[in-house]
Design an enzyme around this catalytic site. Structure first.
Site, PDB file in Angstrom:
ATOM      1  N   SER A  41      -3.173  38.442  51.071  1.00 56.45           N
ATOM      2  CA  SER A  41      -1.985  37.603  51.297  1.00 56.45           C
ATOM      3  C   SER A  41      -0.783  38.272  50.631  1.00 56.45           C
ATOM      4  O   SER A  41      -0.946  39.044  49.673  1.00 56.45           O
ATOM      5  CB  SER A  41      -2.214  36.235  50.641  1.00 56.45           C
ATOM      6  OG  SER A  41      -1.000  35.508  50.577  1.00 56.45           O
TER       7      SER A  41
ATOM      8  N   TYR B 115      -4.741  30.407  43.783  1.00 58.05           N
ATOM      9  CA  TYR B 115      -4.865  30.991  45.135  1.00 58.05           C
ATOM     10  C   TYR B 115      -4.390  32.448  45.109  1.00 58.05           C
ATOM     11  O   TYR B 115      -5.072  33.352  45.588  1.00 58.05           O
ATOM     12  CB  TYR B 115      -4.047  30.169  46.138  1.00 58.05           C
ATOM     13  CG  TYR B 115      -3.971  30.794  47.514  1.00 58.05           C
ATOM     14  CD1 TYR B 115      -5.083  30.829  48.351  1.00 58.05           C
ATOM     15  CD2 TYR B 115      -2.786  31.365  47.974  1.00 58.05           C
ATOM     16  CE1 TYR B 115      -5.020  31.420  49.611  1.00 58.05           C
ATOM     17  CE2 TYR B 115      -2.718  31.950  49.234  1.00 58.05           C
ATOM     18  CZ  TYR B 115      -3.835  31.973  50.046  1.00 58.05           C
ATOM     19  OH  TYR B 115      -3.763  32.564  51.290  1.00 58.05           O
TER      20      TYR B 115
HETATM   21  N1  LIG Z   1      -1.708  31.037  57.104  1.00 57.88           N
HETATM   22  C1  LIG Z   1      -1.046  31.726  56.176  1.00 57.88           C
HETATM   23  O1  LIG Z   1       0.170  31.536  55.974  1.00 57.88           O
HETATM   24  C2  LIG Z   1      -1.755  32.773  55.365  1.00 57.88           C
HETATM   25  C3  LIG Z   1      -0.957  33.599  54.556  1.00 57.88           C
HETATM   26  C4  LIG Z   1      -1.589  34.578  53.797  1.00 57.88           C
HETATM   27  C5  LIG Z   1      -2.957  34.743  53.856  1.00 57.88           C
HETATM   28  N2  LIG Z   1      -3.700  33.916  54.654  1.00 57.88           N
HETATM   29  C6  LIG Z   1      -5.157  34.102  54.643  1.00 57.88           C
HETATM   30  O2  LIG Z   1      -5.632  34.207  55.969  1.00 57.88           O
HETATM   31  C7  LIG Z   1      -6.996  33.778  56.005  1.00 57.88           C
HETATM   32  C8  LIG Z   1      -7.190  32.821  57.175  1.00 57.88           C
HETATM   33  O3  LIG Z   1      -6.426  31.660  56.928  1.00 57.88           O
HETATM   34  P1  LIG Z   1      -5.767  30.779  58.077  1.00 57.88           P
HETATM   35  O4  LIG Z   1      -4.339  30.651  57.721  1.00 57.88           O
HETATM   36  O5  LIG Z   1      -6.157  31.253  59.408  1.00 57.88           O
HETATM   37  O6  LIG Z   1      -6.465  29.365  57.722  1.00 57.88           O
HETATM   38  P2  LIG Z   1      -7.150  28.248  58.633  1.00 57.88           P
HETATM   39  O7  LIG Z   1      -6.405  28.045  59.906  1.00 57.88           O
HETATM   40  O8  LIG Z   1      -7.350  27.070  57.737  1.00 57.88           O
HETATM   41  O9  LIG Z   1      -8.598  28.896  58.987  1.00 57.88           O
HETATM   42  C9  LIG Z   1      -9.537  29.089  57.964  1.00 57.88           C
HETATM   43  C10 LIG Z   1     -10.848  29.529  58.577  1.00 57.88           C
HETATM   44  O10 LIG Z   1     -11.776  29.777  57.516  1.00 57.88           O
HETATM   45  C11 LIG Z   1     -12.969  28.997  57.731  1.00 57.88           C
HETATM   46  N3  LIG Z   1     -13.559  28.675  56.434  1.00 57.88           N
HETATM   47  C12 LIG Z   1     -13.027  27.938  55.431  1.00 57.88           C
HETATM   48  N4  LIG Z   1     -13.901  27.853  54.403  1.00 57.88           N
HETATM   49  C13 LIG Z   1     -15.001  28.576  54.768  1.00 57.88           C
HETATM   50  C14 LIG Z   1     -16.237  28.867  54.153  1.00 57.88           C
HETATM   51  N5  LIG Z   1     -16.547  28.399  52.929  1.00 57.88           N
HETATM   52  N6  LIG Z   1     -17.137  29.639  54.825  1.00 57.88           N
HETATM   53  C15 LIG Z   1     -16.853  30.112  56.067  1.00 57.88           C
HETATM   54  N7  LIG Z   1     -15.692  29.861  56.703  1.00 57.88           N
HETATM   55  C16 LIG Z   1     -14.782  29.101  56.059  1.00 57.88           C
HETATM   56  C17 LIG Z   1     -12.481  27.791  58.538  1.00 57.88           C
HETATM   57  O11 LIG Z   1     -13.504  27.146  59.289  1.00 57.88           O
HETATM   58  P3  LIG Z   1     -14.432  25.952  58.652  1.00 57.88           P
HETATM   59  O12 LIG Z   1     -13.492  25.023  57.940  1.00 57.88           O
HETATM   60  O13 LIG Z   1     -15.134  25.339  59.819  1.00 57.88           O
HETATM   61  O14 LIG Z   1     -15.391  26.641  57.724  1.00 57.88           O
HETATM   62  C18 LIG Z   1     -11.488  28.475  59.473  1.00 57.88           C
HETATM   63  O15 LIG Z   1     -12.172  29.122  60.508  1.00 57.88           O
HETATM   64  C19 LIG Z   1      -7.298  33.167  54.644  1.00 57.88           C
HETATM   65  O16 LIG Z   1      -8.004  34.085  53.846  1.00 57.88           O
HETATM   66  C20 LIG Z   1      -5.923  32.926  54.062  1.00 57.88           C
HETATM   67  O17 LIG Z   1      -5.922  32.950  52.655  1.00 57.88           O
HETATM   68  C21 LIG Z   1      -3.135  32.942  55.412  1.00 57.88           C
END
Ligand SMILES: NC(=O)c1ccc[n+]([C@@H]2O[C@H](COP(=O)([O-])OP(=O)(O)OC[C@H]3O[C@@H](n4cnc5c(N)ncnc54)[C@H](OP(=O)(O)O)[C@@H]3O)[C@@H](O)[C@H]2O)c1
Length: 261
Positions: free
Chosen positions: A136, A149
Protein backbone atom coordinates in the site's frame (compact mmCIF):
# COMPACT_ATOMS: atom_id res chain seq x y z
CA UNK A 1 7.15 -14.06 -17.76
CA UNK A 2 5.20 -14.60 -20.93
CA UNK A 3 1.50 -14.75 -20.04
CA UNK A 4 -0.58 -17.06 -22.22
CA UNK A 5 -2.97 -19.99 -22.07
CA UNK A 6 -1.67 -22.61 -19.65
CA UNK A 7 -0.10 -20.13 -17.21
CA UNK A 8 -1.58 -20.75 -13.76
CA UNK A 9 -2.21 -17.76 -11.50
CA UNK A 10 -3.35 -17.97 -7.88
CA UNK A 11 -4.84 -14.75 -6.44
CA UNK A 12 -5.76 -14.31 -2.75
CA UNK A 13 -8.55 -11.88 -1.90
CA UNK A 14 -9.82 -12.51 -5.42
CA UNK A 15 -13.57 -12.21 -4.82
CA UNK A 16 -13.82 -8.43 -5.19
CA UNK A 17 -11.91 -5.16 -5.44
CA UNK A 18 -8.26 -5.16 -6.44
CA UNK A 19 -7.98 -8.97 -6.38
CA UNK A 20 -10.91 -9.34 -8.75
CA UNK A 21 -9.42 -6.70 -11.11
CA UNK A 22 -6.09 -8.57 -11.10
CA UNK A 23 -7.81 -11.92 -11.72
CA UNK A 24 -9.78 -10.46 -14.64
CA UNK A 25 -6.63 -8.99 -16.21
CA UNK A 26 -4.76 -12.34 -16.06
CA UNK A 27 -7.80 -14.21 -17.40
CA UNK A 28 -7.92 -11.76 -20.33
CA UNK A 29 -4.38 -12.98 -21.25
CA UNK A 30 -5.65 -16.57 -21.35
CA UNK A 31 -4.28 -17.61 -17.92
CA UNK A 32 -6.02 -20.12 -15.64
CA UNK A 33 -7.02 -18.65 -12.28
CA UNK A 34 -7.15 -20.08 -8.76
CA UNK A 35 -9.35 -17.71 -6.76
CA UNK A 36 -8.94 -17.60 -2.97
CA UNK A 37 -11.10 -15.83 -0.36
CA UNK A 38 -13.15 -16.91 2.66
CA UNK A 39 -16.62 -16.68 1.09
CA UNK A 40 -17.02 -19.28 -1.66
CA UNK A 41 -20.09 -17.96 -3.51
CA UNK A 42 -18.53 -14.77 -4.96
CA UNK A 43 -15.51 -16.84 -6.02
CA UNK A 44 -17.70 -19.32 -7.89
CA UNK A 45 -19.57 -16.50 -9.61
CA UNK A 46 -16.29 -14.87 -10.62
CA UNK A 47 -14.79 -18.17 -11.83
CA UNK A 48 -17.85 -18.72 -14.04
CA UNK A 49 -17.71 -15.18 -15.45
CA UNK A 50 -14.03 -15.18 -16.48
CA UNK A 51 -13.04 -15.86 -20.09
CA UNK A 52 -11.35 -19.21 -20.74
CA UNK A 53 -11.81 -22.36 -18.68
CA UNK A 54 -10.38 -24.27 -15.75
CA UNK A 55 -10.73 -21.40 -13.25
CA UNK A 56 -11.36 -22.64 -9.72
CA UNK A 57 -12.85 -21.20 -6.54
CA UNK A 58 -10.60 -22.08 -3.61
CA UNK A 59 -12.21 -21.11 -0.30
CA UNK A 60 -9.44 -20.41 2.19
CA UNK A 61 -8.35 -18.12 4.99
CA UNK A 62 -4.84 -16.65 4.56
CA UNK A 63 -4.57 -16.00 8.30
CA UNK A 64 -4.59 -19.78 8.93
CA UNK A 65 -1.43 -21.44 7.54
CA UNK A 66 -3.06 -24.89 6.99
CA UNK A 67 -6.04 -23.28 5.22
CA UNK A 68 -4.01 -21.35 2.62
CA UNK A 69 -1.61 -24.30 2.23
CA UNK A 70 -4.62 -26.52 1.40
CA UNK A 71 -5.89 -24.04 -1.20
CA UNK A 72 -2.45 -23.83 -2.85
CA UNK A 73 -2.16 -27.64 -2.89
CA UNK A 74 -5.63 -28.01 -4.36
CA UNK A 75 -4.77 -25.64 -7.22
CA UNK A 76 -1.58 -27.52 -8.17
CA UNK A 77 1.23 -25.78 -10.08
CA UNK A 78 1.39 -22.02 -9.44
CA UNK A 79 3.24 -19.91 -12.03
CA UNK A 80 2.14 -16.55 -10.64
CA UNK A 81 1.16 -15.99 -7.01
CA UNK A 82 -0.69 -12.76 -6.17
CA UNK A 83 -0.66 -12.08 -2.42
CA UNK A 84 -3.49 -9.59 -2.19
CA UNK A 85 -5.95 -10.47 0.62
CA UNK A 86 -6.09 -7.71 3.21
CA UNK A 87 -8.26 -5.90 5.76
CA UNK A 88 -8.27 -2.52 7.54
CA UNK A 89 -9.42 -1.02 10.81
CA UNK A 90 -8.80 2.74 10.78
CA UNK A 91 -8.91 4.54 14.14
CA UNK A 92 -6.51 6.20 16.55
CA UNK A 93 -4.16 3.56 17.94
CA UNK A 94 -5.07 4.48 21.51
CA UNK A 95 -8.69 3.47 20.74
CA UNK A 96 -7.97 0.48 18.51
CA UNK A 97 -8.92 -2.74 20.33
CA UNK A 98 -5.98 -5.11 20.44
CA UNK A 99 -8.07 -7.84 18.77
CA UNK A 100 -8.52 -5.65 15.69
CA UNK A 101 -4.80 -4.88 15.58
CA UNK A 102 -4.03 -8.59 15.85
CA UNK A 103 -6.55 -9.41 13.12
CA UNK A 104 -4.77 -7.02 10.70
CA UNK A 105 -1.39 -8.50 11.59
CA UNK A 106 -2.72 -12.03 11.07
CA UNK A 107 -4.41 -11.39 7.70
CA UNK A 108 -2.12 -8.79 6.12
CA UNK A 109 1.29 -9.76 7.47
CA UNK A 110 1.20 -13.38 8.64
CA UNK A 111 -1.18 -14.13 5.75
CA UNK A 112 1.52 -12.91 3.36
CA UNK A 113 4.13 -15.18 4.93
CA UNK A 114 1.79 -18.20 5.02
CA UNK A 115 0.79 -17.71 1.37
CA UNK A 116 4.34 -17.33 0.05
CA UNK A 117 5.57 -20.20 2.25
CA UNK A 118 2.89 -22.47 0.75
CA UNK A 119 3.74 -21.76 -2.89
CA UNK A 120 7.45 -20.90 -3.04
CA UNK A 121 9.09 -24.36 -2.60
CA UNK A 122 7.41 -25.76 -5.74
CA UNK A 123 8.32 -22.61 -7.69
CA UNK A 124 11.95 -23.03 -6.66
CA UNK A 125 11.90 -26.67 -7.66
CA UNK A 126 10.58 -25.75 -11.11
CA UNK A 127 13.00 -22.77 -11.23
CA UNK A 128 10.16 -20.61 -12.46
CA UNK A 129 7.56 -18.33 -10.93
CA UNK A 130 6.53 -14.79 -10.09
CA UNK A 131 5.22 -13.48 -6.76
CA UNK A 132 3.20 -10.26 -6.55
CA UNK A 133 2.74 -8.70 -3.10
CA UNK A 134 0.02 -6.06 -2.79
CA UNK A 135 1.28 -3.62 -0.14
CA UNK A 136 0.00 0.00 0.00
CA UNK A 137 1.02 3.64 -0.32
CA UNK A 138 0.62 3.46 3.46
CA UNK A 139 3.51 1.00 3.44
CA UNK A 140 5.92 3.69 2.23
CA UNK A 141 4.55 6.53 4.38
CA UNK A 142 2.46 6.14 7.55
CA UNK A 143 -0.85 7.99 8.03
CA UNK A 144 -2.66 8.93 11.26
CA UNK A 145 -5.33 6.39 12.31
CA UNK A 146 -3.73 3.73 10.16
CA UNK A 147 -0.67 3.01 12.32
CA UNK A 148 -1.17 -0.75 12.58
CA UNK A 149 -2.55 -1.22 9.05
CA UNK A 150 0.40 0.80 7.69
CA UNK A 151 2.75 -1.26 9.86
CA UNK A 152 1.52 -4.48 8.22
CA UNK A 153 1.92 -2.90 4.78
CA UNK A 154 5.46 -1.68 5.55
CA UNK A 155 6.30 -5.20 6.73
CA UNK A 156 5.07 -6.56 3.38
CA UNK A 157 7.21 -3.97 1.56
CA UNK A 158 10.39 -4.92 3.41
CA UNK A 159 9.65 -8.64 3.01
CA UNK A 160 9.05 -8.37 -0.74
CA UNK A 161 12.11 -6.14 -1.28
CA UNK A 162 14.34 -8.62 0.53
CA UNK A 163 12.78 -11.61 -1.20
CA UNK A 164 13.28 -10.17 -4.69
CA UNK A 165 17.04 -9.97 -4.08
CA UNK A 166 17.20 -13.22 -2.14
CA UNK A 167 15.63 -15.11 -5.05
CA UNK A 168 18.12 -13.72 -7.59
CA UNK A 169 19.18 -16.48 -9.99
CA UNK A 170 16.44 -18.92 -8.91
CA UNK A 171 14.01 -18.23 -11.76
CA UNK A 172 11.50 -16.81 -9.28
CA UNK A 173 10.91 -13.06 -9.11
CA UNK A 174 8.90 -10.60 -6.99
CA UNK A 175 6.89 -7.44 -7.70
CA UNK A 176 5.53 -5.15 -4.97
CA UNK A 177 2.36 -3.16 -5.62
CA UNK A 178 1.64 0.16 -3.90
CA UNK A 179 -1.97 1.24 -4.38
CA UNK A 180 -3.10 4.65 -3.12
CA UNK A 181 -6.82 5.13 -2.49
CA UNK A 182 -8.71 2.70 -4.72
CA UNK A 183 -12.50 2.34 -4.99
CA UNK A 184 -13.19 -1.07 -3.39
CA UNK A 185 -15.12 -2.38 -0.39
CA UNK A 186 -12.01 -2.28 1.84
CA UNK A 187 -13.40 0.44 4.12
CA UNK A 188 -17.12 -0.28 3.75
CA UNK A 189 -17.41 -1.41 7.38
CA UNK A 190 -15.88 1.82 8.72
CA UNK A 191 -17.06 4.59 6.40
CA UNK A 192 -18.88 6.33 9.29
CA UNK A 193 -15.61 6.95 11.17
CA UNK A 194 -12.85 7.50 8.62
CA UNK A 195 -10.10 10.08 9.21
CA UNK A 196 -10.69 13.53 7.67
CA UNK A 197 -7.78 13.09 5.24
CA UNK A 198 -9.54 10.13 3.56
CA UNK A 199 -11.54 11.39 0.55
CA UNK A 200 -13.96 8.94 -1.02
CA UNK A 201 -14.28 11.06 -4.17
CA UNK A 202 -10.52 10.88 -4.90
CA UNK A 203 -10.40 7.11 -5.18
CA UNK A 204 -9.03 5.55 -8.39
CA UNK A 205 -10.89 2.67 -10.10
CA UNK A 206 -9.51 -0.84 -9.46
CA UNK A 207 -9.73 -2.05 -13.10
CA UNK A 208 -6.62 -0.33 -14.53
CA UNK A 209 -4.53 -1.60 -11.60
CA UNK A 210 -5.22 -5.17 -12.74
CA UNK A 211 -3.70 -4.39 -16.14
CA UNK A 212 -0.67 -2.71 -14.52
CA UNK A 213 0.00 -5.78 -12.39
CA UNK A 214 -0.18 -8.05 -15.45
CA UNK A 215 2.28 -5.81 -17.33
CA UNK A 216 4.60 -5.78 -14.31
CA UNK A 217 4.72 -9.59 -14.31
CA UNK A 218 5.30 -9.66 -18.09
CA UNK A 219 8.23 -7.23 -17.78
CA UNK A 220 9.46 -8.40 -14.37
CA UNK A 221 9.02 -4.95 -12.83
CA UNK A 222 10.16 -4.41 -9.29
CA UNK A 223 7.29 -2.10 -8.29
CA UNK A 224 3.89 -0.82 -9.35
CA UNK A 225 2.61 2.54 -8.06
CA UNK A 226 -1.08 3.28 -8.61
CA UNK A 227 -2.02 6.05 -9.10
CA UNK A 228 1.47 7.28 -10.15
CA UNK A 229 1.53 10.00 -7.46
CA UNK A 230 2.23 7.23 -4.92
CA UNK A 231 5.73 6.97 -6.47
CA UNK A 232 6.27 10.69 -5.79
CA UNK A 233 5.21 10.17 -2.18
CA UNK A 234 7.71 7.35 -1.83
CA UNK A 235 10.59 9.40 -3.30
CA UNK A 236 9.87 12.63 -1.40
CA UNK A 237 9.17 10.88 1.91
CA UNK A 238 12.42 8.93 1.57
CA UNK A 239 14.50 12.05 0.96
CA UNK A 240 12.70 14.68 3.06
CA UNK A 241 9.71 13.55 5.19
CA UNK A 242 8.85 17.17 6.08
CA UNK A 243 8.45 18.00 2.41
CA UNK A 244 6.12 14.99 2.18
CA UNK A 245 4.15 16.46 5.12
CA UNK A 246 3.67 19.69 3.17
CA UNK A 247 2.53 17.87 0.03
CA UNK A 248 0.14 15.67 1.99
CA UNK A 249 -1.38 18.65 3.85
CA UNK A 250 -1.94 20.39 0.51
CA UNK A 251 -3.43 17.34 -1.14
CA UNK A 252 -5.40 15.71 1.66
CA UNK A 253 -5.78 18.39 4.34
CA UNK A 254 -4.26 19.19 7.71
CA UNK A 255 -5.21 15.89 9.35
CA UNK A 256 -2.91 13.93 7.00
CA UNK A 257 0.21 15.40 8.68
CA UNK A 258 -0.75 17.73 11.56
CA UNK A 259 2.72 18.11 13.14
CA UNK A 260 5.05 20.78 11.75
CA UNK A 261 8.27 19.88 13.55
N1 LIG B 1 -8.60 -0.20 -1.70
C1 LIG B 1 -7.55 0.55 -1.38
O1 LIG B 1 -7.63 1.80 -1.35
C2 LIG B 1 -6.23 -0.09 -1.08
C3 LIG B 1 -5.12 0.77 -0.96
C4 LIG B 1 -3.88 0.20 -0.68
C5 LIG B 1 -3.74 -1.17 -0.56
N2 LIG B 1 -4.85 -1.97 -0.68
C6 LIG B 1 -4.65 -3.41 -0.48
O2 LIG B 1 -5.22 -4.11 -1.56
C7 LIG B 1 -5.59 -5.43 -1.12
C8 LIG B 1 -7.00 -5.74 -1.60
O3 LIG B 1 -7.89 -4.85 -0.96
P1 LIG B 1 -9.24 -4.33 -1.62
O4 LIG B 1 -9.20 -2.86 -1.52
O5 LIG B 1 -9.50 -4.99 -2.90
O6 LIG B 1 -10.27 -4.84 -0.48
P2 LIG B 1 -11.69 -5.58 -0.56
O7 LIG B 1 -12.52 -5.06 -1.68
O8 LIG B 1 -12.25 -5.53 0.82
O9 LIG B 1 -11.28 -7.12 -0.91
C9 LIG B 1 -10.58 -7.88 0.04
C10 LIG B 1 -10.49 -9.31 -0.44
O10 LIG B 1 -9.72 -10.05 0.51
C11 LIG B 1 -10.48 -11.20 0.94
N3 LIG B 1 -10.09 -11.53 2.31
C12 LIG B 1 -10.23 -10.77 3.43
N4 LIG B 1 -9.77 -11.44 4.50
C13 LIG B 1 -9.31 -12.64 4.05
C14 LIG B 1 -8.73 -13.77 4.66
N5 LIG B 1 -8.51 -13.83 5.98
N6 LIG B 1 -8.39 -14.84 3.88
C15 LIG B 1 -8.61 -14.81 2.54
N7 LIG B 1 -9.17 -13.76 1.90
C16 LIG B 1 -9.52 -12.69 2.65
C17 LIG B 1 -11.94 -10.76 0.77
O11 LIG B 1 -12.86 -11.84 0.65
P3 LIG B 1 -13.55 -12.55 1.96
O12 LIG B 1 -14.01 -11.42 2.84
O13 LIG B 1 -14.65 -13.39 1.41
O14 LIG B 1 -12.47 -13.38 2.58
C18 LIG B 1 -11.84 -10.00 -0.56
O15 LIG B 1 -11.79 -10.91 -1.62
C19 LIG B 1 -5.42 -5.44 0.39
O16 LIG B 1 -4.22 -6.06 0.75
C20 LIG B 1 -5.36 -3.96 0.74
O17 LIG B 1 -4.63 -3.72 1.92
C21 LIG B 1 -6.08 -1.46 -0.94
Amino acid sequence: MELRAGIRVLVTGASRGIGEAIARAFAARGCTLGLVARAVEPLELLAASLPGHGHVALPGDVSEAPSIARAVREFGRVDVLVVNAGITHYMPFAELPLEKAEQMVRVNWLGTLYTVKAALPAMLELRRGHIVVVSSGGGVRGFPWAAVYNGTKAAQRAFAEALRHELHGTGVSVTTVYPGEVATSLHDHELDHMPDWYHLDRRSPAGPLGEKVVEAVEHDRREVFYPPIVRLLRVVNGVAPRAADVILRRMLGESAAPRRD
